[in-house]
Design an enzyme around this catalytic site. Structure first.
Site, PDB file in Angstrom:
ATOM      1  N   ASP A 160     -26.110  -4.144 -81.867  1.00 60.54           N
ATOM      2  CA  ASP A 160     -27.333  -4.576 -80.772  1.00 60.54           C
ATOM      3  C   ASP A 160     -28.537  -4.924 -81.113  1.00 60.54           C
ATOM      4  OD1 ASP A 160     -24.642  -5.904 -79.290  1.00 60.54           O
ATOM      5  OD2 ASP A 160     -24.569  -4.760 -78.262  1.00 60.54           O
ATOM      6  N   LYS A 214     -17.192  -1.599 -74.314  1.00 58.78           N
ATOM      7  CA  LYS A 214     -17.989  -1.263 -75.430  1.00 58.78           C
ATOM      8  C   LYS A 214     -18.208   0.771 -75.317  1.00 58.78           C
ATOM      9  CE  LYS A 214     -20.933  -4.652 -75.919  1.00 58.78           C
ATOM     10  NZ  LYS A 214     -22.756  -5.587 -76.519  1.00 58.78           N
TER      11      LYS A 214
END
Ligand code: ATR
Length: 279
Positions: free
Chosen positions: A109, A73
Site C-alpha cells: 500500500d 490486514k
C-alpha cells in the site's frame, strides 16, 4: 488469466469481508492474461473468524498468494511466518505469498502510493504534504511518506486521531475547519485525501482551492466516484490531480511482481480499471 484453465493453473486472489465489490480481479486477471501466466485471481469473502483456516487452506492447496483487505490486514501480518520491512513497519499485510511452506507477508500500500504519487509530483522527499484523514488508509500513507522523507501535516475530522497519528510520526496535526485546511494547503506542495470524505454518500472536504496563493498537486485515494468533489474543485482551479485508481493499480502491480517475479505490463492494470469504471 489464461482462457484455457488446466490442471496446472495456479491460484491467486483476494480475501476480504466483504470482497464482492473489489476491482482487483479485473486488473490482476488482465495482467495475467497479457503476461501469459497460467494463473487466475479470484475474490473470496472470508469472515474474520475464518481467516486463519482460509489462509492455511490456500497454502495447502498450493496457491501462489493472496491479497488481504479490510478487515484482515493486521491479522494477516500476525499469521505470517516472515514479514517484509514494509509489512513489519505497518504492522499490517495486504499481500501474502506462500513459499516453501512458509507464509510471507508484504505490504504494497505505502510503496504503491509513493509510486503512483511520484508520477504526478516527482520526488516526494523534502516536499510538504497535507494529508487529510487519520484512518487505516491514511496511517499507511503517512508512514510511507515519512519514511520517504516527506514533511507531512495531518488533518482529520476527529482532531484527536490526527494528533495521535502525528505524534507517532513526529509531525504536525490540525483540525478540519475551512480556515485551518486552507492555511495548511497554502503551505503544501501536495494535498492527499486519505479519508473517506468524498465517497458516494459521505461528506465533502471544506477546502477552497480558489483561494490558494500556491499550486499544490492534489491526490485523492477515493475512486468511487472517480471524480470526487475535491478533485473537481482542484481541476477547476487548474491544479494537477490524480484519482484513486493510481494507487489502487500501483499496489496491485507491486503485489503481482511479488508473486510472479515479473512486472505486469506498465499501465495495463490502471487502464483495465479505467475501462471497467468508465461508462
Ligand atoms: P480507511 O481504512 O478507509 O482509512 P477508516 O479507518 O474507517 O477507513 O478511516 C476513515 C477516515 O475517513 C477517518 O479519518 C474518518 O475521520 P474520523 O476519524 O473523524 O472518523 C474519515 N471520514 C469518514 N467520513 C468522513 C466525512 N464525512 N468527513 C470527513 N472525514 C471523514
Amino acid at each position: 488469466m489464461n482462457a484455457d484453465l488446466s490442471a496446472r493453473t495456479r491460484l491467486t486472489g483476494l480475501l476480504g469481508h466483504p470482497a464482492g465489490h473489489s476491482l482487483s480481479p479485473i486488473m490482476q486477471n488482465a495482467a495475467l492474461r497479457r503476461g501469459g501466466i497460467d494463473a487466475v485471481y479470484l475474490a473470496f469473502d472470508v469472515a474474520p473468524a475464518e481467516l486463519e483456516r482460509a489462509v492455511r487452506g490456500l497454502a495447502a492447496l498450493g496457491a501462489i498468494g493472496v491479497n488481504v483487505t479490510v478487515p484482515h490486514k493486521e491479522a494477516a501480518a500476525a499469521l505470517a511466518d516472515e514479514l517484509t520491512d514494509e509489512a513489519a513497519r505497518a504492522g499490517a499485510a495486504n499481500t501474502l505469498a506462500f513459499r516453501n511452506g512458509r507464509i510471507v507477508g508484504h505490504n504494497t500500500d505505502g510503496l504503491g502510493f509513493l509510486r503512483a504519487a511520484e508520477r504526478l509530483t516527482g520526488r516526494l522527499a523534502g516536499k510538504r504534504v497535507l494529508l487529510l484523514g487519520a484512518g487505516g488508509a491514511s496511517r499507511g500513507v503517512a508512514a510511507a511518506l515519512s519514511a520517504h522523507g516527506a514533511r507531512v501535516s495531518i488533518a482529520n475530522r476527529t482532531v484527536e486521531k490526527a494528533r495521535a497519528l502525528a505524534e507517532a510520526l513526529g509531525t504536525d496535526a490540525l483540525g478540519w475547519t475551512p480556515e485551518e485546511l486552507t492555511a495548511a494547503a497554502s503551505a503544501a506542495d501536495v494535498v492527499v485525501n486519505g479519508s473517506s470524505a468524498g465517497m458516494r454518500g459521505l461528506g465533502t472536504i471544506p477546502l477552497d482551492f480558489a483561494r490558494l496563493p500556491n499550486r499544490p498537486a492534489v491526490i485523492d485515494l477515493v475512486y468511487a466516484p472517480l471524480e470526487t468533489d475535491l478533485l473537481h474543485r482542484a481541476r477547476a482551479a487548474g491544479l494537477p490531480t490524480q484519482d484513486g485508481l493510481g494507487m489502487l493499480a500501483a499496489q496491485g502491480e507491486l503485489a503481482f511482481a511479488f508473486w510472479h517475479g515479473v512486472d505486469p505490463e506498465p499501465g495495463l492494470m490502471e487502464s483495465a480499471l479505467r475501462q471497467q469504471l468508465t461508462p
